[in-house]
Design a protein around this motif. Structure first.
Motif, PDB file in Angstrom:
ATOM      1  N   GLN A   1       4.666  -1.795 -19.551  1.00 24.32           N
ATOM      2  CA  GLN A   1       3.489  -1.575 -20.376  1.00 24.32           C
ATOM      3  C   GLN A   1       3.158  -0.084 -20.443  1.00 24.32           C
ATOM      4  O   GLN A   1       3.296   0.644 -19.458  1.00 24.32           O
ATOM      5  CB  GLN A   1       2.300  -2.361 -19.832  1.00 24.32           C
ATOM      6  N   SER A   2       2.728   0.355 -21.627  1.00 27.86           N
ATOM      7  CA  SER A   2       2.465   1.779 -21.816  1.00 27.86           C
ATOM      8  C   SER A   2       1.119   2.206 -21.256  1.00 27.86           C
ATOM      9  O   SER A   2       0.900   3.396 -21.017  1.00 27.86           O
ATOM     10  CB  SER A   2       2.533   2.127 -23.309  1.00 27.86           C
ATOM     11  N   MET A   3       0.206   1.264 -21.037  1.00 26.59           N
ATOM     12  CA  MET A   3      -1.140   1.594 -20.590  1.00 26.59           C
ATOM     13  C   MET A   3      -1.396   1.006 -19.210  1.00 26.59           C
ATOM     14  O   MET A   3      -0.938  -0.097 -18.900  1.00 26.59           O
ATOM     15  CB  MET A   3      -2.176   1.048 -21.581  1.00 26.59           C
ATOM     16  N   THR A   4      -2.119   1.749 -18.379  1.00 28.36           N
ATOM     17  CA  THR A   4      -2.575   1.240 -17.096  1.00 28.36           C
ATOM     18  C   THR A   4      -4.075   1.460 -16.995  1.00 28.36           C
ATOM     19  O   THR A   4      -4.605   2.414 -17.579  1.00 28.36           O
ATOM     20  CB  THR A   4      -1.869   1.936 -15.916  1.00 28.36           C
ATOM     21  N   PRO A   5      -4.804   0.600 -16.269  1.00 24.43           N
ATOM     22  CA  PRO A   5      -6.263   0.772 -16.175  1.00 24.43           C
ATOM     23  C   PRO A   5      -6.683   2.124 -15.632  1.00 24.43           C
ATOM     24  O   PRO A   5      -7.662   2.716 -16.105  1.00 24.43           O
ATOM     25  CB  PRO A   5      -6.677  -0.362 -15.233  1.00 24.43           C
ATOM     26  N   ASP A   6      -5.946   2.651 -14.628  1.00 27.74           N
ATOM     27  CA  ASP A   6      -6.352   3.932 -14.055  1.00 27.74           C
ATOM     28  C   ASP A   6      -6.145   5.077 -15.039  1.00 27.74           C
ATOM     29  O   ASP A   6      -6.946   6.005 -15.095  1.00 27.74           O
ATOM     30  CB  ASP A   6      -5.598   4.197 -12.741  1.00 27.74           C
TER      31      ASP A   6
ATOM     32  N   LEU B   1      -6.267   4.768 -18.369  1.00 27.41           N
ATOM     33  CA  LEU B   1      -7.300   4.616 -19.389  1.00 27.41           C
ATOM     34  C   LEU B   1      -8.627   5.164 -18.886  1.00 27.41           C
ATOM     35  O   LEU B   1      -9.329   5.887 -19.598  1.00 27.41           O
ATOM     36  CB  LEU B   1      -7.441   3.143 -19.771  1.00 27.41           C
ATOM     37  N   ALA B   2      -8.967   4.847 -17.632  1.00 27.59           N
ATOM     38  CA  ALA B   2     -10.213   5.353 -17.050  1.00 27.59           C
ATOM     39  C   ALA B   2     -10.197   6.877 -16.979  1.00 27.59           C
ATOM     40  O   ALA B   2     -11.204   7.536 -17.267  1.00 27.59           O
ATOM     41  CB  ALA B   2     -10.422   4.752 -15.668  1.00 27.59           C
ATOM     42  N   ALA B   3      -9.047   7.452 -16.592  1.00 25.71           N
ATOM     43  CA  ALA B   3      -8.947   8.906 -16.492  1.00 25.71           C
ATOM     44  C   ALA B   3      -9.078   9.564 -17.863  1.00 25.71           C
ATOM     45  O   ALA B   3      -9.662  10.643 -17.994  1.00 25.71           O
ATOM     46  CB  ALA B   3      -7.619   9.287 -15.849  1.00 25.71           C
ATOM     47  N   ALA B   4      -8.555   8.906 -18.907  1.00 23.98           N
ATOM     48  CA  ALA B   4      -8.646   9.467 -20.255  1.00 23.98           C
ATOM     49  C   ALA B   4     -10.077   9.431 -20.784  1.00 23.98           C
ATOM     50  O   ALA B   4     -10.507  10.313 -21.533  1.00 23.98           O
ATOM     51  CB  ALA B   4      -7.714   8.709 -21.203  1.00 23.98           C
ATOM     52  N   LEU B   5     -10.850   8.400 -20.402  1.00 23.65           N
ATOM     53  CA  LEU B   5     -12.212   8.260 -20.897  1.00 23.65           C
ATOM     54  C   LEU B   5     -13.223   9.072 -20.093  1.00 23.65           C
ATOM     55  O   LEU B   5     -14.287   9.437 -20.603  1.00 23.65           O
ATOM     56  CB  LEU B   5     -12.624   6.783 -20.866  1.00 23.65           C
ATOM     57  N   GLU B   6     -12.905   9.361 -18.849  1.00 18.47           N
ATOM     58  CA  GLU B   6     -13.859   9.989 -17.936  1.00 18.47           C
ATOM     59  C   GLU B   6     -14.489  11.276 -18.463  1.00 18.47           C
ATOM     60  O   GLU B   6     -15.704  11.489 -18.343  1.00 18.47           O
ATOM     61  CB  GLU B   6     -13.189  10.221 -16.577  1.00 18.47           C
ATOM     62  N   PRO B   7     -13.732  12.192 -19.098  1.00 17.61           N
ATOM     63  CA  PRO B   7     -14.361  13.427 -19.579  1.00 17.61           C
ATOM     64  C   PRO B   7     -15.419  13.207 -20.653  1.00 17.61           C
ATOM     65  O   PRO B   7     -16.267  14.080 -20.886  1.00 17.61           O
ATOM     66  CB  PRO B   7     -13.172  14.231 -20.145  1.00 17.61           C
ATOM     67  N   TYR B   8     -15.386  12.046 -21.329  1.00 16.56           N
ATOM     68  CA  TYR B   8     -16.303  11.790 -22.426  1.00 16.56           C
ATOM     69  C   TYR B   8     -17.521  10.961 -22.004  1.00 16.56           C
ATOM     70  O   TYR B   8     -18.401  10.714 -22.821  1.00 16.56           O
ATOM     71  CB  TYR B   8     -15.566  11.070 -23.556  1.00 16.56           C
TER      72      TYR B   8
ATOM     73  N   LYS C   1       0.864  -1.179   0.000  1.00 13.30           N
ATOM     74  CA  LYS C   1       0.000   0.000   0.000  1.00 13.30           C
ATOM     75  C   LYS C   1       0.895   1.222   0.000  1.00 13.30           C
ATOM     76  O   LYS C   1       1.681   1.433   0.922  1.00 13.30           O
ATOM     77  CB  LYS C   1      -0.903   0.000   1.236  1.00 13.30           C
ATOM     78  N   LEU C   2       0.779   2.026  -1.039  1.00 12.91           N
ATOM     79  CA  LEU C   2       1.714   3.132  -1.242  1.00 12.91           C
ATOM     80  C   LEU C   2       1.114   4.483  -0.894  1.00 12.91           C
ATOM     81  O   LEU C   2       1.707   5.504  -1.178  1.00 12.91           O
ATOM     82  CB  LEU C   2       2.196   3.142  -2.697  1.00 12.91           C
ATOM     83  N   GLY C   3      -0.059   4.490  -0.291  1.00 16.06           N
ATOM     84  CA  GLY C   3      -0.643   5.770   0.084  1.00 16.06           C
ATOM     85  C   GLY C   3      -1.702   6.216  -0.898  1.00 16.06           C
ATOM     86  O   GLY C   3      -1.894   5.648  -1.961  1.00 16.06           O
ATOM     87  N   VAL C   4      -2.385   7.285  -0.543  1.00 15.77           N
ATOM     88  CA  VAL C   4      -3.532   7.738  -1.310  1.00 15.77           C
ATOM     89  C   VAL C   4      -3.153   8.206  -2.700  1.00 15.77           C
ATOM     90  O   VAL C   4      -3.978   8.237  -3.601  1.00 15.77           O
ATOM     91  CB  VAL C   4      -4.262   8.859  -0.535  1.00 15.77           C
ATOM     92  N   GLY C   5      -1.888   8.545  -2.932  1.00 14.91           N
ATOM     93  CA  GLY C   5      -1.503   9.089  -4.225  1.00 14.91           C
ATOM     94  C   GLY C   5      -1.360   8.082  -5.333  1.00 14.91           C
ATOM     95  O   GLY C   5      -1.297   8.448  -6.487  1.00 14.91           O
ATOM     96  N   VAL C   6      -1.305   6.785  -5.003  1.00 18.00           N
ATOM     97  CA  VAL C   6      -1.100   5.780  -6.039  1.00 18.00           C
ATOM     98  C   VAL C   6      -2.333   4.892  -6.122  1.00 18.00           C
ATOM     99  O   VAL C   6      -2.747   4.286  -5.139  1.00 18.00           O
ATOM    100  CB  VAL C   6       0.145   4.927  -5.718  1.00 18.00           C
ATOM    101  N   PHE C   7      -2.946   4.815  -7.295  1.00 15.18           N
ATOM    102  CA  PHE C   7      -4.124   3.995  -7.520  1.00 15.18           C
ATOM    103  C   PHE C   7      -5.233   4.318  -6.519  1.00 15.18           C
ATOM    104  O   PHE C   7      -5.939   3.430  -6.044  1.00 15.18           O
ATOM    105  CB  PHE C   7      -3.785   2.494  -7.434  1.00 15.18           C
TER     106      PHE C   7
END
Length: 231
Positions: free
Chosen positions: A203-208, A210-217, A115-121
């Motif tokens: 890997q160039s993509m992470t789920p978080d 991708l979710a952040a990129a889609l959220e505005p749309y 667990k790395l703290g609130v700033g990660v994932f």
């Protein structure tokens, strides 16, 4: 979106997370158990450890009928599916959620939780599953994949979400990088430092991301709107 299709001879079987199957030829015997994915060495406790490591409590064994057949699994993220040969000298750590399919004697267990703290994932931390035992496994990695061989004495700093896969014997530690505020308003950036010798897959993509990129749309509910004709 990658698809992994495996053709099996009569009586051959593979182990996979139950809900991941996409399509298959008729006649397969499907059996679900907590002991699958434990290298034939465990039961419920092995399944529980696997679940704590981000996997599923139950895995499914797909056994081909007398005429043989094929079974296909679809990746959950855009990216690539990679084959790994597992034995005592070749054990791997893979990002939580990346394991797809294996032969029966491959053990899937929790390898690392931090667990790395609130700033990660969003505070969820980072989880890696360990693939050990003997046999073949297939994993899904997200986006473009860049590989590096690190020599003894070499290391690399990597955002934990981009460290997709590495050899299990490689030392891994986490550290704050001061002076860089992360997007969740943490006071520093957490990075993983992985040490050679060994091979790593990034890997160039992470789920978080991708979710952040889609959220505005994505459509947003307007809670203040009043339906037409309402009093």
């Amino acid at each position: 979106m990658s698809v992994f299709e495996l053709t099996l001879d009569p009586g051959e079987h593979i182990i996979a997370e139950g809900g991941d199957v996409a399509w298959l030829t008729p006649g397969f015997d499907m059996e679900t158990s907590t002991s699958f994915g434990s290298g034939g060495k465990g039961g419920f406790m092995s399944g529980l450890k696997r679940m704590l490591g981000g996997g599923q409590l139950f895995l499914t064994k797909y056994t081909a009928p007398s005429r043989g057949g094929f079974v296909a699994f679809a990746a959950s993220m855009p990216g690539q599916i990679r084959h790994l040969q597992i034995d005592a000298a070749d054990e791997f750590m893979v990002q939580n959620g990346s394991f797809m399919v294996s032969t029966n004697d491959v053990e899937v267990s929790v390898g690392l939780q931090r667990k790395l703290g609130v700033g990660v994932f969003g505070g969820a931390g980072v989880i890696f599953q360990k693939l050990s035992g003997s046999g073949s496994a297939w994993v899904q990695l997200s986006g473009e994949i860049v590989e590096y061989d690190l020599a003894a004495g070499q290391s690399m700093l990597v955002h934990p979400g981009h460290l997709a896969l590495f050899r299990a014997e490689m030392p891994l530690e986490f550290a704050k990088v001061k002076g860089v505020k992360n997007k969740f308003f943490g006071d520093s950036l957490f990075l993983a430092e992985i040490h050679g010798p060994g091979h790593i897959w990034l890997q160039s993509m992470t789920p978080d991301k991708l979710a952040a990129a889609l959220e505005p749309y994505l459509p947003k509910e307007n809670s203040s709107s009043v339906p037409s004709g309402a009093n």
